[in-house]
Design an enzyme around this catalytic site. Sequence first.
Site, PDB file in Angstrom:
ATOM      1  N   GLN A 198       3.127   6.413 -10.586  1.00  0.00           N
ATOM      2  CA  GLN A 198       3.497   7.187  -9.398  1.00  0.00           C
ATOM      3  C   GLN A 198       4.313   6.336  -8.443  1.00  0.00           C
ATOM      4  OE1 GLN A 198       0.337   7.844  -6.594  1.00  0.00           O
ATOM      5  NE2 GLN A 198       1.079   9.877  -6.058  1.00  0.00           N
ATOM      6  N   GLY A 199       5.568   6.684  -8.214  1.00  0.00           N
ATOM      7  CA  GLY A 199       6.437   5.938  -7.300  1.00  0.00           C
ATOM      8  C   GLY A 199       6.599   6.684  -5.990  1.00  0.00           C
ATOM      9  N   SER A 203       4.850   5.227  -2.732  1.00  0.00           N
ATOM     10  CA  SER A 203       4.818   4.242  -1.629  1.00  0.00           C
ATOM     11  C   SER A 203       5.998   3.274  -1.679  1.00  0.00           C
ATOM     12  CB  SER A 203       3.540   3.411  -1.706  1.00  0.00           C
ATOM     13  OG  SER A 203       2.427   4.247  -1.708  1.00  0.00           O
ATOM     14  N   SER A 230       0.680   1.704  -9.466  1.00  0.00           N
ATOM     15  CA  SER A 230      -0.341   1.415 -10.479  1.00  0.00           C
ATOM     16  C   SER A 230       0.231   1.660 -11.867  1.00  0.00           C
ATOM     17  CB  SER A 230      -1.558   2.318 -10.279  1.00  0.00           C
ATOM     18  OG  SER A 230      -2.104   2.129  -8.994  1.00  0.00           O
ATOM     19  N   GLU A 254      -4.139  14.841  -6.722  1.00  0.00           N
ATOM     20  CA  GLU A 254      -4.631  13.463  -6.702  1.00  0.00           C
ATOM     21  C   GLU A 254      -5.889  13.347  -5.834  1.00  0.00           C
ATOM     22  OE1 GLU A 254      -1.746  10.630  -5.268  1.00  0.00           O
ATOM     23  OE2 GLU A 254      -3.029   8.916  -5.730  1.00  0.00           O
TER      24      GLU A 254
HETATM   25  C1  FAD Z   1      -5.505   0.334  -5.683  1.00  0.00           C
HETATM   26  C2  FAD Z   1      -4.276   1.008  -5.139  1.00  0.00           C
HETATM   27  C3  FAD Z   1      -3.445   1.696  -6.003  1.00  0.00           C
HETATM   28  C4  FAD Z   1      -2.302   2.315  -5.507  1.00  0.00           C
HETATM   29  N1  FAD Z   1      -1.485   2.955  -6.412  1.00  0.00           N
HETATM   30  C5  FAD Z   1      -0.367   3.545  -5.959  1.00  0.00           C
HETATM   31  C6  FAD Z   1       0.519   4.188  -6.875  1.00  0.00           C
HETATM   32  O1  FAD Z   1       0.272   4.210  -8.084  1.00  0.00           O
HETATM   33  N2  FAD Z   1       1.647   4.739  -6.402  1.00  0.00           N
HETATM   34  C7  FAD Z   1       1.956   4.741  -5.077  1.00  0.00           C
HETATM   35  O2  FAD Z   1       2.972   5.303  -4.720  1.00  0.00           O
HETATM   36  N3  FAD Z   1       1.150   4.126  -4.172  1.00  0.00           N
HETATM   37  C8  FAD Z   1      -0.003   3.534  -4.590  1.00  0.00           C
HETATM   38  N4  FAD Z   1      -0.827   2.895  -3.694  1.00  0.00           N
HETATM   39  C9  FAD Z   1      -0.392   2.779  -2.308  1.00  0.00           C
HETATM   40  C10 FAD Z   1      -1.181   3.641  -1.335  1.00  0.00           C
HETATM   41  O3  FAD Z   1      -0.895   4.992  -1.520  1.00  0.00           O
HETATM   42  C11 FAD Z   1      -0.787   3.132   0.062  1.00  0.00           C
HETATM   43  O4  FAD Z   1      -1.259   1.813   0.188  1.00  0.00           O
HETATM   44  C12 FAD Z   1      -1.384   3.986   1.152  1.00  0.00           C
HETATM   45  O5  FAD Z   1      -0.782   5.243   1.158  1.00  0.00           O
HETATM   46  C13 FAD Z   1      -1.271   3.313   2.517  1.00  0.00           C
HETATM   47  O6  FAD Z   1       0.034   2.967   2.800  1.00  0.00           O
HETATM   48  P1  FAD Z   1       0.432   1.493   3.311  1.00  0.00           P
HETATM   49  O7  FAD Z   1      -0.261   0.509   2.407  1.00  0.00           O
HETATM   50  O8  FAD Z   1       1.924   1.442   3.426  1.00  0.00           O
HETATM   51  O9  FAD Z   1      -0.225   1.353   4.731  1.00  0.00           O
HETATM   52  P2  FAD Z   1       0.327   1.925   6.115  1.00  0.00           P
HETATM   53  O10 FAD Z   1       0.802   3.318   5.939  1.00  0.00           O
HETATM   54  O11 FAD Z   1       1.283   0.921   6.688  1.00  0.00           O
HETATM   55  O12 FAD Z   1      -0.994   1.939   6.970  1.00  0.00           O
HETATM   56  C14 FAD Z   1      -1.566   0.775   7.528  1.00  0.00           C
HETATM   57  C15 FAD Z   1      -2.789   1.199   8.344  1.00  0.00           C
HETATM   58  O13 FAD Z   1      -2.398   2.086   9.402  1.00  0.00           O
HETATM   59  C16 FAD Z   1      -3.107   3.312   9.318  1.00  0.00           C
HETATM   60  N5  FAD Z   1      -2.247   4.431   9.672  1.00  0.00           N
HETATM   61  C17 FAD Z   1      -0.970   4.648   9.274  1.00  0.00           C
HETATM   62  N6  FAD Z   1      -0.504   5.808   9.789  1.00  0.00           N
HETATM   63  C18 FAD Z   1      -1.511   6.343  10.521  1.00  0.00           C
HETATM   64  C19 FAD Z   1      -1.660   7.538  11.288  1.00  0.00           C
HETATM   65  N7  FAD Z   1      -0.673   8.428  11.393  1.00  0.00           N
HETATM   66  N8  FAD Z   1      -2.852   7.761  11.908  1.00  0.00           N
HETATM   67  C20 FAD Z   1      -3.884   6.887  11.800  1.00  0.00           C
HETATM   68  N9  FAD Z   1      -3.788   5.719  11.102  1.00  0.00           N
HETATM   69  C21 FAD Z   1      -2.627   5.458  10.459  1.00  0.00           C
HETATM   70  C22 FAD Z   1      -3.526   3.426   7.864  1.00  0.00           C
HETATM   71  O14 FAD Z   1      -4.658   4.236   7.695  1.00  0.00           O
HETATM   72  C23 FAD Z   1      -3.817   1.966   7.513  1.00  0.00           C
HETATM   73  O15 FAD Z   1      -5.107   1.607   7.921  1.00  0.00           O
HETATM   74  C24 FAD Z   1      -1.984   2.253  -4.132  1.00  0.00           C
HETATM   75  C25 FAD Z   1      -2.823   1.559  -3.261  1.00  0.00           C
HETATM   76  C26 FAD Z   1      -3.958   0.942  -3.751  1.00  0.00           C
HETATM   77  C27 FAD Z   1      -4.838   0.207  -2.797  1.00  0.00           C
END
Ligand code: FAD
Length: 383
Positions: free
Chosen positions: A125-126, A128, A160, A243
């Site tokens: 899944q692309g 993020s 992932s 999902e």
């Molecule tokens: C084990 C694992 C597998 C993953 N696999 C995939 C995958 O296969 N494909 C893929 O595309 N992504 C994947 N991800 C990514 C995951 O979807 C993102 O990490 C997640 O959506 C959070 O985005 P970010 O890490 O950019 O954090 P950010 O969006 O930068 O958030 C940082 C912090 O700010 C908070 N925050 C942000 N916006 C708000 C808001 N509006 N209100 C309140 N709080 C807020 C968040 O809750 C978090 O605590 C994976 C992540 C993990 C941990």
Amino acid sequence: MDIGFSPEETRFREECRDWLHASVPTEKRPLDAADAIGFDKAWQRRLFDAGWAGINWPSKYGGRGLSIVQQVIWLEEYAAAHAPWIGANFVGINHGGPTLILNASEEQKAYHLPRILKGEAIWCQGFSEPGAGSDLAGIKTRGRIEGEELVINGSKIWTSFAHVADWQELVLRTEEGSLRHKGLSWVICDMHAPGITVRPIRKMSGQTEFAEVFYDDVRIPLAKVVGGLGNGWKVAMSTLSFERGTGFIADQVKQSQEIEELIAAARANGMIKDDRIADSLAQLRAEVAAVRAMTYRNISEVLRTDQPGPEASVIRLFTSELGQRLERIAVLLMGEAIIDFAYGDDNPVGDYLRGFAATIAGGTAQIQRDIIGERLLGLPKSR
Ligand SMILES: Cc1cc2nc3c(=O)[nH]c(=O)nc-3n(C[C@H](O)[C@H](O)[C@H](O)COP(=O)(O)OP(=O)(O)OC[C@H]3O[C@@H](n4cnc5c(N)ncnc54)[C@H](O)[C@@H]3O)c2cc1C
């Protein structure tokens, strides 16, 4: 209203149980994605050959065409039999495939769905990107239209299974200058196309399960766009609802098993005599029962609408936080044995550490709370 299982469903359950009893592999699934890929593909193929893959997927694409209730019965028995995690097949089976069933063209479905079910095609899944995880509408990876092709440039992160995947559900910006959720497209990207570089990321447990993906003039035919150019937001929302909703049924089923195992362990080592531990276990057993009830309610919703709605966020949030509470008490019950745990091994400590990811992946706990507040409770927008 009849909330029990029909005789036909009960017979189906017995059929599932018998097959699983005879067929669950005795060897453990390797933890690292690259080591596990052979295991994952072989197990998926075995499930397919025996008719257990895609129980509620249309039969013309290789599924069984049965009901979602039967799918749930299968998952319940699957967890009870301690069958292995489907691993690298997770995206294809749990949200890539269901998104295609709902949104793709006949040609796209006929090509991809049977390959997913047979374990021949691994999906990732692309969504993020660096700077756009929670904020999917903020993505910058772009696809320029050139003749019958999209020319893709940009990068994704936390993908992932990217390093073992054949296809990717890729969301990108296909309309120059478009803002937020407008001008996006959901594309089936060939992970073997020239111009794609995958750089695995090592986790604190030592394993590599996700990666960064870079796109440098990657050419993908326009025929690979799902649901029409510019409709990516709508298609991505359906992916996320799968999902966050039905994709996690297996986890919820596993939790009911886990709590009974924890109670048995606490009885065996005498820790149940500690009132605080007994109270916590009782509380968790009640929460597990609550999440099972919510899951059945969600399934009734899917039966009516063919797609989980924003209610899926309630289940996703509750399941991920409940999992962390279960894993915390599992570690506590280990007592002194915790000192000898092997980092990265498949044991309660490994599960506890992995549990932190559960409230981030697929949308963080805060984002799920936002969705519940705004879309279910009608509260004002947080931003
Ligand atoms: C084990 C694992 C597998 C993953 N696999 C995939 C995958 O296969 N494909 C893929 O595309 N992504 C994947 N991800 C990514 C995951 O979807 C993102 O990490 C997640 O959506 C959070 O985005 P970010 O890490 O950019 O954090 P950010 O969006 O930068 O958030 C940082 C912090 O700010 C908070 N925050 C942000 N916006 C708000 C808001 N509006 N209100 C309140 N709080 C807020 C968040 O809750 C978090 O605590 C994976 C992540 C993990 C941990």
